[in-house]
Design an enzyme around this catalytic site. Structure first.
Site, PDB file in Angstrom:
ATOM      1  N   LEU A 292       9.801  -9.941  -1.431  1.00  0.00           N
ATOM      2  CA  LEU A 292      10.333  -9.243  -0.255  1.00  0.00           C
ATOM      3  C   LEU A 292      11.854  -9.415  -0.105  1.00  0.00           C
ATOM      4  O   LEU A 292      12.546  -8.457   0.288  1.00  0.00           O
ATOM      5  CB  LEU A 292       9.606  -9.724   1.000  1.00  0.00           C
TER       6      LEU A 292
ATOM      7  N   VAL B 241      13.956  -6.648  -1.613  1.00  0.00           N
ATOM      8  CA  VAL B 241      14.095  -5.441  -0.797  1.00  0.00           C
ATOM      9  C   VAL B 241      14.990  -5.704   0.412  1.00  0.00           C
ATOM     10  O   VAL B 241      15.797  -4.850   0.795  1.00  0.00           O
ATOM     11  CB  VAL B 241      12.701  -4.955  -0.335  1.00  0.00           C
ATOM     12  N   GLU B 242      14.854  -6.887   0.999  1.00  0.00           N
ATOM     13  CA  GLU B 242      15.580  -7.192   2.230  1.00  0.00           C
ATOM     14  C   GLU B 242      17.067  -7.444   2.001  1.00  0.00           C
ATOM     15  O   GLU B 242      17.914  -6.903   2.720  1.00  0.00           O
ATOM     16  CB  GLU B 242      14.957  -8.422   2.905  1.00  0.00           C
ATOM     17  N   SER B 243      17.380  -8.298   1.033  1.00  0.00           N
ATOM     18  CA  SER B 243      18.759  -8.795   0.925  1.00  0.00           C
ATOM     19  C   SER B 243      19.286  -8.840  -0.494  1.00  0.00           C
ATOM     20  O   SER B 243      20.406  -9.327  -0.711  1.00  0.00           O
ATOM     21  CB  SER B 243      18.820 -10.209   1.501  1.00  0.00           C
TER      22      SER B 243
ATOM     23  N   TYR C 251      10.272   1.541   2.625  1.00  0.00           N
ATOM     24  CA  TYR C 251      10.346   0.081   2.477  1.00  0.00           C
ATOM     25  C   TYR C 251       9.133  -0.489   1.747  1.00  0.00           C
ATOM     26  O   TYR C 251       9.268  -1.260   0.794  1.00  0.00           O
ATOM     27  CB  TYR C 251      10.475  -0.525   3.876  1.00  0.00           C
TER      28      TYR C 251
END
Length: 292
Positions: free
Chosen positions: A54, A57-59, A165
């Site tokens: 994850l 995708v986030e950072s 997302y």
């Protein structure tokens, strides 16, 4: 752990990753410091290890990442959600950027969402991105339309960003599962812990800690991105993450260090009526030094 689905949205994200191998190299070389710890925490909790992807995708696995929406850290936690999850945020320290505190908070939140949405991990991931309220409202609209309650049927009712997302996470999962099938070569990451937690038993100057550990200050801040200033916070957390090969050295050096040697800086908020002369006497320095 996620169901395998053939969907154009996943293929679109896969095509982007395939055409940007340099991006994947940067992300996973950055992830080298943190990924083992996150996987270990997921396994300890019995959660899907796929969730360790994850932060891609986030950072892009950048602990210093900061969004226009004020989200920060590997897991891109916003201030309000961070406070609800017990993450310390003050002048000295932002736990949203701390690898240990942010991972604990993110996994707590994902577990909460998993329970809230009937054990559906994709809906939990969607809720992590958009907020649980948006998913609750999407479920209500799907139920009113007589449709099944899963991400793919809820997708038209979710925010545009969330519609992409979840497929993005599934695409990186598919890529990791079989990179050769996508003509991608990923960096080899050692299946071993990168860092160890060392108790500092109080506030400490970061430059001093780096010197004692035998590493650079950049290396120390890279593993402790939650530290906002030149020193750790006076109220904690009183621990530092250091490369595993340097942990014993720092522990031994701290044991020999006196309390007065730990911090070479003091922060003082000047109050009405205080003079430089008074402050100089209090802090055992001179008015000229304080003035400068």
């Amino acid at each position: 752990a996620f169901p395998v689905v053939e969907d154009p949205a996943i293929q679109l994200e896969l095509a982007w990753y395939r055409s940007h191998p340099d991006y994947l190299d940067r992300v996973f070389n950055r992830a080298d410091r943190y990924l083992y710890y996150i996987v270990d925490e997921l396994e300890r909790r019995g959660m899907p290890v796929d969730l360790a992807l994850l932060p891609v995708v986030e950072s892009a696995f950048d602990p210093f990442a900061y969004s226009h929406g004020r989200a920060a850290g590997l897991w891109q936690i916003i201030p309000g959600t961070g406070r609800q999850l017990g993450v310390i945020q003050n002048w000295w320290y932002d736990g949203r950027r701390d690898v240990v505190d942010s991972t604990r908070a993110a996994l707590d939140y994902l577990e909460h969402l998993h329970g809230l949405f009937g054990g559906d991990w994709l809906l939990a991931v969607a809720g992590y991105n958009s907020g649980e309220g948006n998913v609750v409202r999407a479920i209500a609209r799907a139920e009113a339309a007589g449709e099944p309650i899963d991400f793919w049927h809820l997708r038209p009712y979710l925010p545009v960003e969330t519609r992409a997302y979840v497929p993005r996470l599934l695409a990186i999962q598919a890529l990791m599962a079989d990179p050769a099938a996508h003509a991608i070569t990923l960096p080899k990451l050692p299946n071993a812990p990168h860092f160890e937690l060392v108790a500092t038993d109080g506030q400490i100057d970061m430059a001093l800690a780096a010197e004692l550990a035998g590493i650079t200050t950049d290396q120390l801040y890279g593993l402790n991105p939650g530290v906002n200033r030149w020193a750790t916070g006076p109220d904690g957390p009183h621990r530092l993450l250091v490369p595993i090969d340097h942990a014993a050295r720092l522990t031994e050096a701290l044991a020999r260090l006196g309390d007065r040697e730990r911090v070479e800086w003091s922060r003082h908020e000047v109050r009405a009526g205080e003079t430089l002369g008074q402050l100089a006497q209090r802090y055992r320095t001179t008015a000229a030094v304080l003035s400068e």
